[in-house]
Design an enzyme around this catalytic site. Sequence first.
Site, PDB file in Angstrom:
ATOM      1  N   HIS A  71       0.818  -1.221   0.000  1.00 40.16           N
ATOM      2  CA  HIS A  71       0.000   0.000   0.000  1.00 40.16           C
ATOM      3  C   HIS A  71       0.847   1.264   0.000  1.00 40.16           C
ATOM      4  O   HIS A  71       1.883   1.341   0.657  1.00 40.16           O
ATOM      5  CB  HIS A  71      -0.997   0.003   1.159  1.00 40.16           C
ATOM      6  CG  HIS A  71      -0.401   0.108   2.535  1.00 40.16           C
ATOM      7  ND1 HIS A  71      -0.188   1.314   3.158  1.00 40.16           N
ATOM      8  CD2 HIS A  71      -0.003  -0.840   3.424  1.00 40.16           C
ATOM      9  CE1 HIS A  71       0.318   1.109   4.369  1.00 40.16           C
ATOM     10  NE2 HIS A  71       0.452  -0.189   4.547  1.00 40.16           N
ATOM     11  N   GLU A 222      -5.173   1.132   2.944  1.00 37.86           N
ATOM     12  CA  GLU A 222      -4.845   0.114   3.945  1.00 37.86           C
ATOM     13  C   GLU A 222      -4.839   0.673   5.352  1.00 37.86           C
ATOM     14  O   GLU A 222      -5.298   0.012   6.293  1.00 37.86           O
ATOM     15  CB  GLU A 222      -3.482  -0.507   3.622  1.00 37.86           C
ATOM     16  CG  GLU A 222      -3.167  -1.775   4.419  1.00 37.86           C
ATOM     17  CD  GLU A 222      -2.577  -1.538   5.796  1.00 37.86           C
ATOM     18  OE1 GLU A 222      -2.547  -2.480   6.604  1.00 37.86           O
ATOM     19  OE2 GLU A 222      -2.140  -0.384   6.085  1.00 37.86           O
ATOM     20  N   GLU A 223      -4.324   1.882   5.528  1.00 35.84           N
ATOM     21  CA  GLU A 223      -4.202   2.444   6.874  1.00 35.84           C
ATOM     22  C   GLU A 223      -5.562   2.695   7.532  1.00 35.84           C
ATOM     23  O   GLU A 223      -5.634   2.884   8.747  1.00 35.84           O
ATOM     24  CB  GLU A 223      -3.396   3.749   6.849  1.00 35.84           C
ATOM     25  CG  GLU A 223      -1.928   3.585   6.464  1.00 35.84           C
ATOM     26  CD  GLU A 223      -1.101   2.840   7.504  1.00 35.84           C
ATOM     27  OE1 GLU A 223      -1.654   2.461   8.559  1.00 35.84           O
ATOM     28  OE2 GLU A 223       0.093   2.632   7.254  1.00 35.84           O
ATOM     29  N   ASP A 243       3.913  -6.125   3.595  1.00 41.03           N
ATOM     30  CA  ASP A 243       3.775  -4.982   4.494  1.00 41.03           C
ATOM     31  C   ASP A 243       4.858  -5.101   5.554  1.00 41.03           C
ATOM     32  O   ASP A 243       5.544  -6.124   5.666  1.00 41.03           O
ATOM     33  CB  ASP A 243       2.376  -4.961   5.105  1.00 41.03           C
ATOM     34  CG  ASP A 243       1.893  -3.560   5.463  1.00 41.03           C
ATOM     35  OD1 ASP A 243       2.749  -2.694   5.702  1.00 41.03           O
ATOM     36  OD2 ASP A 243       0.672  -3.340   5.502  1.00 41.03           O
ATOM     37  N   HIS A 323       4.832   3.460  12.695  1.00 41.65           N
ATOM     38  CA  HIS A 323       3.911   4.588  12.821  1.00 41.65           C
ATOM     39  C   HIS A 323       4.534   5.766  13.560  1.00 41.65           C
ATOM     40  O   HIS A 323       3.833   6.581  14.158  1.00 41.65           O
ATOM     41  CB  HIS A 323       2.599   4.151  13.475  1.00 41.65           C
ATOM     42  CG  HIS A 323       1.726   3.386  12.532  1.00 41.65           C
ATOM     43  ND1 HIS A 323       0.394   3.138  12.787  1.00 41.65           N
ATOM     44  CD2 HIS A 323       1.984   2.805  11.331  1.00 41.65           C
ATOM     45  CE1 HIS A 323      -0.127   2.445  11.786  1.00 41.65           C
ATOM     46  NE2 HIS A 323       0.827   2.234  10.885  1.00 41.65           N
TER      47      HIS A 323
END
Length: 351
Positions: A71, A222-223, A243, A323
Amino acid sequence: MSTYPNINETKELIKQLVSIPSPSGYTSKVIQFVEEYLHELNVETKHNRKGGLIATLPGTNNDEHRMLTAHVDTLGAMVKEVKSNGRLRLDLIGGFRYNAIEGEYCEIHTSKGDVITGTILMHQTSVHVYKDAGDAKRNQTNMEVRIDAKVESAEEIRKLGIEVGDFVSFDPRVQETDNGFIKSRHLDDKASVGILLQLIKRVKEEDITLPYTTHFLISNNEEIGYGGNSNITQETVEYLAVDMGAMGDGQSTDEYTVSICVKDASGPYHYELRKHLVNIAEIKGIDYKLDIYPYYGSDASAAIRAGHDIIHGLIGPGIDSSHAMERTHETSLINTEKLLYHYLKSDLISY
């Protein structure tokens, strides 16, 4: 035959990708970049209605397909409120905490196409003024964007063209070190996108005919949970999400190997596909780690939840400090690309 793997080219591609702002919901520019890259390789692509991109490489067997996904959407924010003090309140896009963006430079993308810079700060930043500068909660109420313009009211902000709903992206601060590390925001999941693009390039350059028609979904939601849950052909048997591997206390994943996920918050991934990937890694001498990601979901798990009858798996490079200010090493990129290369040339597992 091309030199394998061309890690310097992969890292340059990743640096280009992370430098294109693309919070979930604002991904057209990065999708265009990927599409242009693939068109230069004469790879067939199409858009889905959600804005993602699908590339297809024909295989010997067109009755049974594979799909790989990574993604390009990232964490980001949106203007929640134009404040009367000349600053902006944010609403977060994706699963992260405000402390991860404190002090970060950002860009506000207006609906008219202008880009205005700013900095994300606590309202109570100055220790010379606020006694609770260190203790106040890092949350939506206390954090705001200081705009790089002379504005002291909501009216003056709106004259710049800024309004509620404008997207806000974060400066990736990408750097490459002499000893092989690459550190940046948004390696989740642009490191994997770079790997997939390089993988497609290698297949084309080496004129490899894959055993099965293979689709590559560059997903863009995706997030927020639903990037890879559609546009999966009826013929697709195996669906592999590429990922990041999550690192931390109790985790096996590191920055130097490919991480093979056995389970995340959605439950276990397909056992036989996991064993198949491990077998490939061991035969080909690829360094890998098996791991469980406790607070994680992928495009593959989203596809399962959507009801697709597929064999699903998840692998990826190990990423530290997910993140937030992320980092990985070129050896993790190499091991991930190697495993994917040999997987594409392997047989489907029995089902």
